[in-house]
Structures are given as C-alpha cells and as structure tokens.
Design a protein around this motif. Sequence first.
Motif, PDB file in Angstrom:
ATOM      1  N   GLU A 121       8.970   7.283  -6.225  1.00  0.00           N
ATOM      2  CA  GLU A 121       9.727   7.995  -5.501  1.00  0.00           C
ATOM      3  C   GLU A 121       9.755   7.930  -4.073  1.00  0.00           C
ATOM      4  O   GLU A 121       8.866   7.035  -3.647  1.00  0.00           O
ATOM      5  N   VAL A 122      10.514   8.617  -3.373  1.00  0.00           N
ATOM      6  CA  VAL A 122      10.502   8.645  -1.698  1.00  0.00           C
ATOM      7  C   VAL A 122       9.734   9.683  -1.259  1.00  0.00           C
ATOM      8  O   VAL A 122       9.748  11.020  -1.364  1.00  0.00           O
ATOM      9  N   ASP A 123       8.934   9.230  -0.361  1.00  0.00           N
ATOM     10  CA  ASP A 123       7.955  10.249  -0.023  1.00  0.00           C
ATOM     11  C   ASP A 123       8.248  10.345   1.585  1.00  0.00           C
ATOM     12  O   ASP A 123       8.086   9.393   2.536  1.00  0.00           O
ATOM     13  N   HIS A 124       8.558  11.532   2.243  1.00  0.00           N
ATOM     14  CA  HIS A 124       9.209  11.610   3.418  1.00  0.00           C
ATOM     15  C   HIS A 124       8.106  12.201   4.465  1.00  0.00           C
ATOM     16  O   HIS A 124       8.182  12.048   5.415  1.00  0.00           O
ATOM     17  N   ASP A 125       6.913  12.432   3.783  1.00  0.00           N
ATOM     18  CA  ASP A 125       5.766  12.742   4.724  1.00  0.00           C
ATOM     19  C   ASP A 125       5.245  11.414   5.366  1.00  0.00           C
ATOM     20  O   ASP A 125       4.638  11.338   6.251  1.00  0.00           O
ATOM     21  N   SER A 126       5.816  10.140   4.657  1.00  0.00           N
ATOM     22  CA  SER A 126       5.490   8.908   5.286  1.00  0.00           C
ATOM     23  C   SER A 126       6.488   8.174   5.618  1.00  0.00           C
ATOM     24  O   SER A 126       6.870   6.929   5.341  1.00  0.00           O
ATOM     25  N   TYR A 127       7.557   8.776   6.199  1.00  0.00           N
ATOM     26  CA  TYR A 127       8.794   8.213   6.670  1.00  0.00           C
ATOM     27  C   TYR A 127       9.280   7.596   5.558  1.00  0.00           C
ATOM     28  O   TYR A 127      10.015   6.584   6.135  1.00  0.00           O
ATOM     29  N   GLY A 128       9.843   8.101   4.458  1.00  0.00           N
ATOM     30  CA  GLY A 128      10.300   7.198   3.482  1.00  0.00           C
ATOM     31  C   GLY A 128       9.909   6.260   2.746  1.00  0.00           C
ATOM     32  O   GLY A 128      10.556   5.586   2.175  1.00  0.00           O
ATOM     33  N   ALA A 129       8.668   6.349   2.650  1.00  0.00           N
ATOM     34  CA  ALA A 129       7.951   5.178   1.898  1.00  0.00           C
ATOM     35  C   ALA A 129       8.179   5.344   0.476  1.00  0.00           C
ATOM     36  O   ALA A 129       8.193   6.448  -0.137  1.00  0.00           O
ATOM     37  N   GLU A 160       0.879  -1.438  -0.138  1.00  0.00           N
ATOM     38  CA  GLU A 160      -0.006   0.026  -0.021  1.00  0.00           C
ATOM     39  C   GLU A 160       0.728   1.153   0.022  1.00  0.00           C
ATOM     40  O   GLU A 160       0.336   2.230   0.682  1.00  0.00           O
ATOM     41  N   GLN A 161       1.965   1.123  -0.746  1.00  0.00           N
ATOM     42  CA  GLN A 161       2.971   2.367  -0.620  1.00  0.00           C
ATOM     43  C   GLN A 161       3.000   3.173   0.618  1.00  0.00           C
ATOM     44  O   GLN A 161       3.196   4.369   0.563  1.00  0.00           O
ATOM     45  N   ARG A 162       3.306   2.239   1.685  1.00  0.00           N
ATOM     46  CA  ARG A 162       3.483   2.916   2.921  1.00  0.00           C
ATOM     47  C   ARG A 162       4.806   2.465   3.668  1.00  0.00           C
ATOM     48  O   ARG A 162       4.996   2.630   4.806  1.00  0.00           O
ATOM     49  N   PHE A 163       5.685   1.737   2.911  1.00  0.00           N
ATOM     50  CA  PHE A 163       6.979   1.274   3.643  1.00  0.00           C
ATOM     51  C   PHE A 163       8.110   1.473   2.774  1.00  0.00           C
ATOM     52  O   PHE A 163       8.253   1.915   1.484  1.00  0.00           O
ATOM     53  N   GLY A 164       9.166   1.826   3.447  1.00  0.00           N
ATOM     54  CA  GLY A 164      10.531   2.002   2.818  1.00  0.00           C
ATOM     55  C   GLY A 164      11.195   1.019   2.273  1.00  0.00           C
ATOM     56  O   GLY A 164      10.673  -0.076   2.286  1.00  0.00           O
ATOM     57  N   ALA A 165      12.438   1.168   1.653  1.00  0.00           N
ATOM     58  CA  ALA A 165      12.848   0.401   0.687  1.00  0.00           C
ATOM     59  C   ALA A 165      13.414  -1.051   1.449  1.00  0.00           C
ATOM     60  O   ALA A 165      13.098  -2.454   1.011  1.00  0.00           O
ATOM     61  N   GLY A 166      13.790  -1.058   2.641  1.00  0.00           N
ATOM     62  CA  GLY A 166      14.378  -2.082   3.606  1.00  0.00           C
ATOM     63  C   GLY A 166      13.035  -3.254   3.647  1.00  0.00           C
ATOM     64  O   GLY A 166      13.371  -4.292   3.439  1.00  0.00           O
ATOM     65  N   HIS A 167      11.961  -2.663   4.073  1.00  0.00           N
ATOM     66  CA  HIS A 167      10.816  -3.504   4.354  1.00  0.00           C
ATOM     67  C   HIS A 167      10.243  -4.052   2.876  1.00  0.00           C
ATOM     68  O   HIS A 167      10.021  -5.560   2.968  1.00  0.00           O
ATOM     69  N   VAL A 168      10.310  -3.437   1.896  1.00  0.00           N
ATOM     70  CA  VAL A 168       9.924  -3.805   0.581  1.00  0.00           C
ATOM     71  C   VAL A 168      10.692  -4.900   0.317  1.00  0.00           C
ATOM     72  O   VAL A 168      10.294  -5.980  -0.443  1.00  0.00           O
ATOM     73  N   ILE A 169      12.022  -4.712   0.334  1.00  0.00           N
ATOM     74  CA  ILE A 169      12.932  -5.913  -0.250  1.00  0.00           C
ATOM     75  C   ILE A 169      12.840  -7.047   0.824  1.00  0.00           C
ATOM     76  O   ILE A 169      13.168  -8.143   0.107  1.00  0.00           O
ATOM     77  N   ASP A 170      12.573  -6.823   1.998  1.00  0.00           N
ATOM     78  CA  ASP A 170      12.339  -8.051   2.946  1.00  0.00           C
ATOM     79  C   ASP A 170      11.351  -8.988   2.226  1.00  0.00           C
ATOM     80  O   ASP A 170      11.119 -10.020   1.981  1.00  0.00           O
TER      81      ASP A 170
END
Length: 607
Positions: A481-489, A425-435
């Motif tokens: 793109e990286v969304d910083h309003d959502s902690y780098g999601a 849901e486009q709510r997580f950063g790169a580390g989580h998506v890669i996991d």
Amino acid sequence: MPDHTISDRALHILQTIFGYPSFRGQQADIVQHVAQGGDALVLMPTGGGKSLCYQIPALLRDGVGVVVSPLIALMQDQVDALAEVGVRAAFLNSTQSFDEAMQTERRVRRGEIDLVYVAPERLMTSRCLELLESSKIALFAIDEAHCVSQWGHDFRPEYMKLSVLHERFPDVPRIALTATADPQTRAEIAHNLQLDDAPQFVSSFDRPNIRYQIVEKMNARKQVLDFIRDEHPGDAGIVYCLSRKKVEETAEFLNANGIPALPYHAGMDMQVRSANQARFLREEALVMVATIAFGMGIDKPDVRFVAHLDLPKSIEGYYQETGRAGRDGAPADAWMAYGLQDVVQQRRMIDESEAGDTYKRIQTAKLDAMLGLCETLNCRRVRLLDYFGQPSGPCGNCDICISPPVSFDGTVKMQKLLSSIYRVEQRFGAGHVIDVLRGVESDKVKQWRHDKLSTFGVGSDASEAEWRAIVRQAIALGLIEVDHDSYGALKLTDQARPVLRGEQKVQLREYQKPARQKRQAVKPKGYVESELSRTEQAIFEKLRWWRVETARKHNVPAYVIFHDATMREIAKAKPGSLNDLRNISGVGEKKLETYGEEIVAVIAGMS
C-alpha cells in the motif's frame, strides 16, 4: 392484477407520441406498476429508456408528473425534447425570472402541464411544497437517485430531504431511477427515500455496444490524440481529466492538433460553461474535455467515445461516465490511460480528505475494486458486471478478450519487489525502490547506502516500466500500500507475508510495451449494425444536413429532432408518403405532422 386497459393505453402512447413500436426489457412492467399507483426503484443502464418509465405513467395518470432532477443546465433540453413529441412540459429552477416561474406555477395549478422538472433545492422550499399541495400530482420521479446515497459516487445532501415526499404526499406514487448502484448503494437509496417495500426493477448493467480498453499511461495527451485520430476522426466524444488545469491544457492541445475541443469544469465562468455544454449538445464532431462536473444526464445519443486521462475513483463513477458513450446502441469506445501515479494520487486524495474513517474505508474499497478492473487478467466486462452483482461470460469486445494478455508465475519477481521494500525499511516511494531493484546508482541510492543492500540489482533483468507494472499489480493484489504520511512510501501489508515465505504463488500479467494500434474490426455481441448501401448512405447524409438546419431553426439539439438510428431506418425504408413514414421507429404522430412532408420531399429529391 395487470390492468389490460392501462397496458393498452401505455402502448398506444409509446407508439403514437414517442414513435416506438414496443417496450423494451422491463419498461412495460414498470409503467404498468407505477401507473396503477405503485412505488418503484428502477436501475437501468444509461440509454436503456429510463425516462419513459415515468413519462408514460405521468401521461396515463391524472395531474402533473413532478421530476426531481439535479441537472438544472439540462432541464431546458429535456423540456424541448418533450415539446417536440407533443408533451406539455416545463421546469422550475433558478434560471427563470420571477414572472416566468409564476406563469409555470399557474399552469401547474390549472393542470395545463403533463411534466414539470424541479431541482431538489427548489422542491424543498415552502413555496414549492405549497404549490404541489394545491395541485393534482400524478407521480414523483426522483432521477439520478444514487445522489441520495453516501455509499454512492455522487452524494448530494439535498437528496436526503426527499423522504418528505412520502410523508406529505402518501398517496402519490414515487419512482426512483438510476443507472449506477451496487447492492449497498441500492439498499441505501431504498432506505433513505422510504422505498423499502417498493419492488426493485433491476435491468442488465451490460452495454454490449461499448468496447472497454485500458492502456498503460506513457504520454496521456499524445495517446488520446492518437486514439481519436486513429479510431474516431470526426466523432463526438468526452475526455475526462481529474483537474481543472489538465482540462484546460488538454482542450488547448487537442485544438492545436486539429481536434475541435471545448473545456468544461466547475471553476469556469457559468455562462461560458453553459455555452460550451450547449454547443456540445447541438453540434456534431465536438470533443468535450471535462472534469466529472460534466455529464450526468447528458442525453446526446451519438457520443462515440469516452476517454479517461486519469483513474476514476470507483467502478460506479467509471460505469456512469463511460455509459455516456453509445446511447444510440451503435458501437462506442470506453478508453482509459492508467499508470502508477494515478494510484498514488487517488490514495493521497482519500488520505488527505477531511471525511471520517468510515467514509475513507468505503472510498479505499471502491478504489481497490477499480484497480482490480484495471489489472485484471480476465474479461473486463465480466469484472465490471460482477461488481454490480450480475454474472456473465467473456464478452469478446474488450481489449483483454480481443488481445488476451500473457500471464506468468510472477512469484519470484514479486518476492524481489517485496524484499526490496522491506530492505529500504518501507520508507521510500516506487521510484527509489525500482532504482534499488534495477541496480541504478543514483545519488539518492548512494546517499542512503542502498547500493550495499542484498536486493540491489536483483531486478536488473527488467525495465523500469516493467517494474512499475509489477508495483501496480502488487497494489491491486493488496500486497503493498502507499503511505502518504511518509511521502508516498511503499509499505507491506499482512497479505505480503505468505508470498515472501513462498507459501503463496502470484500470477502476473506479462508486460507488453504500449503500441499504437489501429482499431480491430470486432463487432460487439448483441449489436446488429445497420448496413447502408451507397444510395442509403447518401440519403442518410442528406437527412443529417436537413436535421442540422431544422435543429438550428428550432434552437434544439439535432438529436431532439430525430436520432441517427431513426434516420438510418428512414434512409433504408425510403418512404414515399406520410403513411410509409408512420411505421418507422422514433416517428410519433407529432413529429410526423411537423416534419413528415419535409422528409418525404428530401427522399423524393434524391430519386
């Protein structure tokens, strides 16, 4: 119409005062134009000889040449260098006492100075403007002119006021100079300085002696240590870091590992900072670890490498900073360690900036271009020069030309990444998506029940490092793109849709595990290395020791006495008389008179 009298006098000054046999590139045309009273905007790469473009016209015209420069810390060295060749130069800045400034002002009024360096803040004072109005002015040279542009990478508000020069001194020619400006910045320089009608002299932006190399960031400090040890032991260099803390830690780390290094950043005590800069300019084999607060106008010709431990904000900044290497034309390196966190950090800095939306859009576009340079599959120099509007072919002297990357159809891998971002849901950063992609059952993955997603584990055939490389390329391609309003999601862009639907293919760089490599013996195009015999090398080393002692006595940087290139020519020519020495490039009449007999004696002592 060209005035041949002026061109003959200009060449005579070049040869007798500065010791060079002939002008390079567009120098002669610029000198002629300004000496005849014309305005000009000059774009010339670092080390291309910009200073001569205003110094010689100032000597040809009546009055004093006024050089507007933001570089108070370097004015003394610039004045010392001119004094060494017999040019009467001075500066007016905040480092002087009242009496010293008064004495300089009197000399300006009496016409006893050829060139005076002034900071823009000082120039704008009523006292300084009145001084100039009561003096004979030969020309105004506005150095580091990109500082006037809000589109540029180093905007300084005080430069905006320099349009007053045209209004108050309409008959005095103005020459604006910079090493770095894309077409948009160039247009703003011309407009803000009221140089719209002035001819623009744009030299090639290419620095063929610089080898460009960008590596994946793993352990940046260890990587730069290996790079210096393997490729530049005993060389002078600059290491750029984004934060003051990182500057201090990196300098400490290099010193602890046997590399003499000094820190430099705006948060340091001014006296310590100035002392470090002076040491770097005067000593050999020192590494300066710095924020971008250090470097503009640094004239040290023998900097053999510039390393970046963090991603620069723009190609202009990168070009300006890497251009401090190899000003003498000898081979030099521009090395950078770059990773996904750099992208996230730079995006955050733009988003959290208090600037307006227009400025943020400009900075984002500049960062995108920088990412494109990092992730390109083709020659880096071609990409770099194309940014400045200069077409070129593969250079043979960048990491991509030397070791071409393998590209592959990465459409399926990219679809897996984009699908995973969508599924979480486009709510997580790169580390989580890669996991999720790799099927890692972390606490966070299980907490959000992402181990139940259809994309869980679909990328288990690739390592975390490989997926991070793909994420970087996806950002550079504008698919996410990286969304910083959502902690780098990570968020999908509109450009991701045709890729997800299979309507557009994606070509990716194949991941290669970073390996420690010894320097490859690749000679850059356009550079002819001066081969020294064993005897000539011995003479060169003896001359270097003589130069160190002489510079110490005169309290100037060693390169102010003679550049390495000049000393190599002396070593090859082995002059036995002053007349033999006179024909060597870089030896003007004043230097011949001051140092000629000593050099001839050094050569004779080696026989």
